[in-house]
Design an enzyme around this catalytic site. Structure first.
Site, PDB file in Angstrom:
ATOM      1  CG  ASP A  30       7.861  31.355  71.141  1.00  0.00           C
ATOM      2  OD1 ASP A  30       7.780  31.692  72.272  1.00  0.00           O
ATOM      3  OD2 ASP A  30       8.701  30.594  70.815  1.00  0.00           O
ATOM      4  CG  ASN A  78       4.126  28.698  79.958  1.00  0.00           C
ATOM      5  OD1 ASN A  78       3.234  29.084  78.833  1.00  0.00           O
ATOM      6  ND2 ASN A  78       5.296  28.571  79.281  1.00  0.00           N
TER       7      ASN A  78
HETATM    8  C1  FPP Z   1       5.162  33.083  74.546  1.00  0.00           C
HETATM    9  O1  FPP Z   1       6.262  34.065  74.692  1.00  0.00           O
HETATM   10  C2  FPP Z   1       3.997  33.240  75.054  1.00  0.00           C
HETATM   11  C3  FPP Z   1       3.243  32.906  76.021  1.00  0.00           C
HETATM   12  C4  FPP Z   1       4.010  32.030  77.105  1.00  0.00           C
HETATM   13  C5  FPP Z   1       2.040  33.604  76.737  1.00  0.00           C
HETATM   14  C6  FPP Z   1       1.198  34.082  75.444  1.00  0.00           C
HETATM   15  C7  FPP Z   1       0.046  34.900  75.885  1.00  0.00           C
HETATM   16  C8  FPP Z   1      -0.225  36.018  75.240  1.00  0.00           C
HETATM   17  C9  FPP Z   1       0.044  36.071  73.840  1.00  0.00           C
HETATM   18  C10 FPP Z   1      -0.785  37.138  75.991  1.00  0.00           C
HETATM   19  C11 FPP Z   1      -2.348  37.025  75.316  1.00  0.00           C
HETATM   20  C12 FPP Z   1      -3.056  36.093  75.935  1.00  0.00           C
HETATM   21  C13 FPP Z   1      -4.165  36.099  76.395  1.00  0.00           C
HETATM   22  C14 FPP Z   1      -5.114  34.799  76.164  1.00  0.00           C
HETATM   23  C15 FPP Z   1      -4.389  37.218  77.168  1.00  0.00           C
HETATM   24  P1  FPP Z   1       7.405  33.879  75.569  1.00  0.00           P
HETATM   25  O2  FPP Z   1       7.165  34.789  76.776  1.00  0.00           O
HETATM   26  O3  FPP Z   1       7.863  32.759  75.833  1.00  0.00           O
HETATM   27  O4  FPP Z   1       8.397  34.502  74.450  1.00  0.00           O
HETATM   28  P2  FPP Z   1      10.240  34.526  74.488  1.00  0.00           P
HETATM   29  O5  FPP Z   1      10.151  33.153  74.092  1.00  0.00           O
HETATM   30  O6  FPP Z   1      10.667  35.589  73.530  1.00  0.00           O
HETATM   31  O7  FPP Z   1      10.725  34.668  76.001  1.00  0.00           O
END
Ligand code: FPP
Length: 250
Positions: A30, A78
């Protein structure tokens, strides 16, 4: 190729032995968006750096001797994100699979995926299928990507499978047990996670592995996922080794 070593971990006090690595680590990656916002960058740059962190952490888990690593890459919720971000995330997944294949092979890593994969965009689904097939004979660590995954959807799918067995007469309601349900989970081939790591300081499970985390040790760090590196993973495992796990006993 990374040589497997438990030297990264301190032996337990007075034991003279290296502690056994966790068999299974799960991670809620996250904070990509916040990491980017703090730097005045687009959210997708946060995800790109999140993919870099995933590579480092995967290699470190191999080095430590972890058996399985499950990461929450995309939840069933998501899809509510802007279409451009969803599309960028699946593009990143395809790029990650292509660019990391040599690393997966060199480290003997078996790639797996859990979730409602049939609902993924066709090209991402195909890339995932190919990488899973190309790494299927690897016998080292399992890297399990949770994609279009949620714990409640997994339980819904598992219960539906059980209902079908009951309806077909192959299972009676009286002989049904929790072990039976467990066999219908996406994760039936792996042990439950020993350690759950969540980055960016949020203290919640966010619908991740709801059944499997029943007795898992939780480790939350304020660091955003793109900043989570080798030392952070090692520290989380050291912290895990200081826990006393009782599983409801004394
Ligand atoms: C949460 O951070 C992250 C995600 C929903 C996506 C996770 C994806 C990756 C780490 C990219 C790499 C993975 C692969 C398999 C290529 P957020 O976007 O919710 O962050 P925030 O809460 O700060 O907005």
């Amino acid at each position: 190729m990374i040589a497997q070593s438990s030297q990264l971990l301190e032996p337990p006090v007075n034991s003279g032995l290296s502690p056994a690595p966790p068999k299974h680590i799960a991670i809620i990656m996250d904070g990509n968006g916040r990491w980017a916002a703090e730097r005045g960058l687009p959210r997708v740059v946060g995800h790109e750096n999140g993919a870099r962190a995933l590579r480092t952490v995967t290699e470190t888990c191999c080095e430590i001797g972890v058996g399985s690593l499950t990461v929450y890459a995309f939840s069933t919720e998501n899809w509510k994100r802007p279409a451009e971000e969803v599309s960028a995330l699946f593009g990143l997944l395809e790029h990650f699979l292509a660019s990391e294949l040599p690393t997966l092979q060199a480290n003997n890593i078996c790639l797996k995926a859990i979730g409602r994969l049939q609902e993924l965009p066709a090209s991402a689904r195909e890339a995932l299928k190919q990488t899973i097939e190309q790494t299927a004979a690897n016998t080292g660590m399992n890297l399990i990507l949770a994609i279009n995954y949620s714990g409640r959807a997994e339980l819904e799918d598992a219960v539906r499978s059980v209902c079908k067995e009951v309806a077909s007469g192959t299972l009676s309601p009286e002989s049904f047990t929790q072990e039976h349900l467990q066999r219908h989970l996406y994760t039936s081939e792996w042990p439950d996670p020993d350690l759950l790591i969540r980055t960016s300081g949020e203290m919640r499970l966010s619908n991740f592995l709801l059944w499997q985390l029943s007795y898992t040790e939780l480790y939350v760090t304020p660091k955003c996922w793109p900043d989570f590196g080798r030392e952070d993973l090692v520290e989380a495992v050291r912290d895990f080794h200081r826990r006393k796990r009782r599983f409801g006993g004394i």
